[in-house]
Design a protein around this motif. Structure first.
Motif, PDB file in Angstrom:
ATOM      1  N   TYR A 150      34.122  36.399  41.684  1.00 54.15           N
ATOM      2  CA  TYR A 150      34.413  34.944  41.386  1.00 54.15           C
ATOM      3  C   TYR A 150      35.768  35.105  40.666  1.00 54.15           C
ATOM      4  N   ASN A 151      36.692  34.195  41.482  1.00 53.13           N
ATOM      5  CA  ASN A 151      38.124  34.391  41.045  1.00 53.13           C
ATOM      6  C   ASN A 151      38.796  33.277  40.262  1.00 53.13           C
ATOM      7  N   LEU A 152      37.712  32.354  39.603  1.00 52.04           N
ATOM      8  CA  LEU A 152      38.173  31.464  38.690  1.00 52.04           C
ATOM      9  C   LEU A 152      38.473  31.793  37.309  1.00 52.04           C
ATOM     10  N   THR A 153      37.808  32.806  36.788  1.00 51.64           N
ATOM     11  CA  THR A 153      37.769  33.550  35.707  1.00 51.64           C
ATOM     12  C   THR A 153      38.523  34.764  35.490  1.00 51.64           C
ATOM     13  N   PRO A 154      39.097  35.184  34.620  1.00 54.15           N
ATOM     14  CA  PRO A 154      39.659  36.702  34.721  1.00 54.15           C
ATOM     15  C   PRO A 154      38.374  37.631  34.662  1.00 54.15           C
ATOM     16  N   SER A 155      37.372  37.424  34.011  1.00 51.85           N
ATOM     17  CA  SER A 155      36.210  38.424  33.876  1.00 51.85           C
ATOM     18  C   SER A 155      35.248  38.392  35.090  1.00 51.85           C
ATOM     19  N   GLY A 156      35.608  37.439  36.153  1.00 52.52           N
ATOM     20  CA  GLY A 156      34.558  37.088  36.948  1.00 52.52           C
ATOM     21  C   GLY A 156      33.207  36.601  36.923  1.00 52.52           C
ATOM     22  N   LYS A 157      33.009  36.116  35.622  1.00 51.26           N
ATOM     23  CA  LYS A 157      31.969  35.525  35.308  1.00 51.26           C
ATOM     24  C   LYS A 157      31.832  34.044  35.696  1.00 51.26           C
ATOM     25  N   GLN A 158      30.917  33.240  36.242  1.00 52.68           N
ATOM     26  CA  GLN A 158      31.061  32.173  37.105  1.00 52.68           C
ATOM     27  C   GLN A 158      31.081  31.100  35.833  1.00 52.68           C
ATOM     28  N   SER A 159      31.726  29.921  36.062  1.00 57.64           N
ATOM     29  CA  SER A 159      32.000  29.127  35.135  1.00 57.64           C
ATOM     30  C   SER A 159      31.786  27.526  35.734  1.00 57.64           C
ATOM     31  N   ILE A 160      30.794  26.815  35.271  1.00 59.29           N
ATOM     32  CA  ILE A 160      30.747  25.366  36.047  1.00 59.29           C
ATOM     33  C   ILE A 160      31.894  24.559  35.727  1.00 59.29           C
ATOM     34  N   ALA A 161      32.333  24.714  34.648  1.00 62.26           N
ATOM     35  CA  ALA A 161      33.530  23.798  33.981  1.00 62.26           C
ATOM     36  C   ALA A 161      34.765  24.197  34.892  1.00 62.26           C
ATOM     37  N   LYS A 162      35.093  25.427  35.250  1.00 60.49           N
ATOM     38  CA  LYS A 162      36.207  25.795  36.156  1.00 60.49           C
ATOM     39  C   LYS A 162      35.945  25.338  37.442  1.00 60.49           C
ATOM     40  N   GLY A 163      34.571  25.498  38.067  1.00 57.19           N
ATOM     41  CA  GLY A 163      34.476  24.969  39.337  1.00 57.19           C
ATOM     42  C   GLY A 163      34.709  23.394  39.433  1.00 57.19           C
ATOM     43  N   TYR A 164      34.312  22.604  38.490  1.00 61.36           N
ATOM     44  CA  TYR A 164      34.346  21.248  38.586  1.00 61.36           C
ATOM     45  C   TYR A 164      35.908  20.823  38.353  1.00 61.36           C
TER      46      TYR A 164
END
Length: 445
Positions: free
Chosen positions: A39-53
């Motif tokens: 997952y590229n949207l967070t530095p840690s690679g942890k998925q985030s619904i907010a980042k995706g939205y």
């Protein structure tokens, strides 16, 4: 979609429902979120619904007039309707028709022009709206143009006057739009609804400032709102225990939505303030009320296990205290926990009272210690307590009070009460006149 089929390679069939096609279309945007299954949207690679939205909706442009639209001077329903008007999304008959919703009549019922009802007509040509705008201009002494809401809000914001004055003008505008949309299908009199519109704005001001009079003019209302200073009340609060109880239990719960964590704190003390037991316990994150109920239950269970009876428990939540006392209705989500509390209270002859937070500082500090704990921790010596709880404990033992500083509260219904008093006075005067006339007629007979 078959079980062994790859999600990214799947193509929705042409005869499927529109929402399934829409969901599959989102894959095109979601592909760039991953790189080699990472997952590229967070530095840690942890998925985030907010980042995706936020990635899907893109970088939105901030609304220039948002401070006026969402001002505290407006009533909540007026804020929302003003925001819809600024977004050109009011549910007019024209908009419903464009959305494919059939309307028996698309003509504006606020006026006799037989015009197509849309946002442009409502705020430019409608005779009722023009009359309302004129009434607003007469009261505020501001000449606002008959144009779309966004331009009017921008013009208000550009005025060289205090911010509070601009917000009051926006409140009048929001009330006007709200009443216009609310009374679309009722016979209207511009003069009556103009008074109602201004009255609603003054009610809102009365809730905030508590000193607005129904008959005050525009300049006086603005002057008081701009120069208003909220009065502050203070009182000394001291932790103490009644002499008929040998010891006292203080509990409190807290939660942190940002951390998704919660905790419970409690302390059992003798009447002179000496420590018997203190505890801090991490809880499952639910609500603040749930944390406070669980904290009370945890403290009562400890006392029940040690065969302690005839003691006092202090909570700084009035609602929780009243639920345990049976004086308040219990929501179904808390019923099981409250019943357990009531059972121990009855068995051990415990008195439940509410205290100020300033008299419950030790339990409050322990309840906020959850971030440093992985499991429940007990303290039996004062020196073992964390510094945040040790200081308030020693202040309580020495009888040093704390200051409780709060803004002065008011009813928030000053305008409505004054109106009711006036109506009551008029009815009493009328009744007295009728009684005098009846006595006069009896005298003649």
């Amino acid at each position: 979609m078959k079980e062994d089929e790859n999600f990214w390679d799947y193509t929705a069939p042409t005869d499927c429902s529109w929402y399934w096609k829409r969901l599959n279309k989102l894959k095109l945007d979601m592909r760039r979120w991953y790189n080699a299954d990472r997952y590229n949207l967070t530095p840690s690679g942890k998925q985030s619904i907010a980042k995706g939205y936020y990635d899907m909706i893109g970088a939105g442009q901030a609304m220039e007039t948002s401070t006026l639209t969402w001002s505290k001077i407006l009533q909540p329903k007026h804020r929302f309707i003003l925001w819809l008007a600024a977004q050109r999304k009011l549910l007019t008959r024209g908009r419903l028709e464009s959305m494919g919703i059939e309307c028996a009549n698309t003509e504006c019922e606020l006026c006799d022009m037989h015009a197509h009802e849309d946002s442009n007509h409502l705020f430019k040509d409608c005779t009722w709206a023009v009359g309302m705008c004129q009434a607003m201009n007469d009261w505020t002494k501001l000449q606002l143009p008959k144009t779309n809401i966004v331009d009017v809000l921008k013009l208000i914001k550009q005025k060289h006057c205090p911010r509070m004055k601009k917000e009051i003008v926006a409140a009048v505008l929001g009330a006007m739009i709200y009443h216009g949309m609310k009374h679309q299908t009722t016979p209207l009199f511009v003069e009556h609804w103009t008074l109602e519109m201004l009255f609603q704005v003054k009610i809102t001001l009365g809730k905030i400032f508590s000193i607005v009079n129904e008959g005050w003019n525009w300049e006086l209302v603005c002057d008081i709102a701009i120069n208003y200073r909220q009065s502050i009340t203070s009182k000394l609060v001291l932790w103490e225990c009644a002499e008929q109880y040998s010891f006292i239990l203080n509990t409190n719960g807290s939660c942190s939505p940002s951390l998704s964590k919660a905790g419970a704190g409690g302390i059992v003390r003798k009447i002179n303030g000496d420590l018997i037991m203190a505890s801090a316990k991490p809880l499952q994150f639910l609500t603040n009320k749930s944390s406070e109920i669980q904290a009370a239950l945890h403290g009562l269970k400890w006392c029940h296990q040690k065969n302690l009876s005839d003691f006092l428990i202090q909570l700084n939540s009035l609602f929780v205290a009243q639920m345990i006392q049976g004086k308040s209705k219990v929501p179904w989500t808390y019923q099981k926990l409250i019943e357990e509390n009531k059972k121990i209270v009855t068995q051990r002859n415990v008195k439940v009272i509410r205290c100020y937070r300033e008299a419950n500082m030790v339990a409050d500090a322990l309840s906020k210690f959850f971030n440093n704990l992985a499991q429940e921790k007990f303290y039996y010596q004062e020196g073992d307590l964390p510094a945040e709880a040790l200081g308030p404990l020693r202040m309580d033992k020495m009888g040093i009070p704390s200051f409780r500083i709060r803004p002065a509260k008011h009813t928030g219904r000053a305008v409505e009460k004054e109106k009711q008093q006036k109506l009551k006075g008029k009815s009493e005067d009328k009744g007295a006149e009728n009684e005098q006339s009846n006595n006069h007629n009896e005298g003649k007979d």
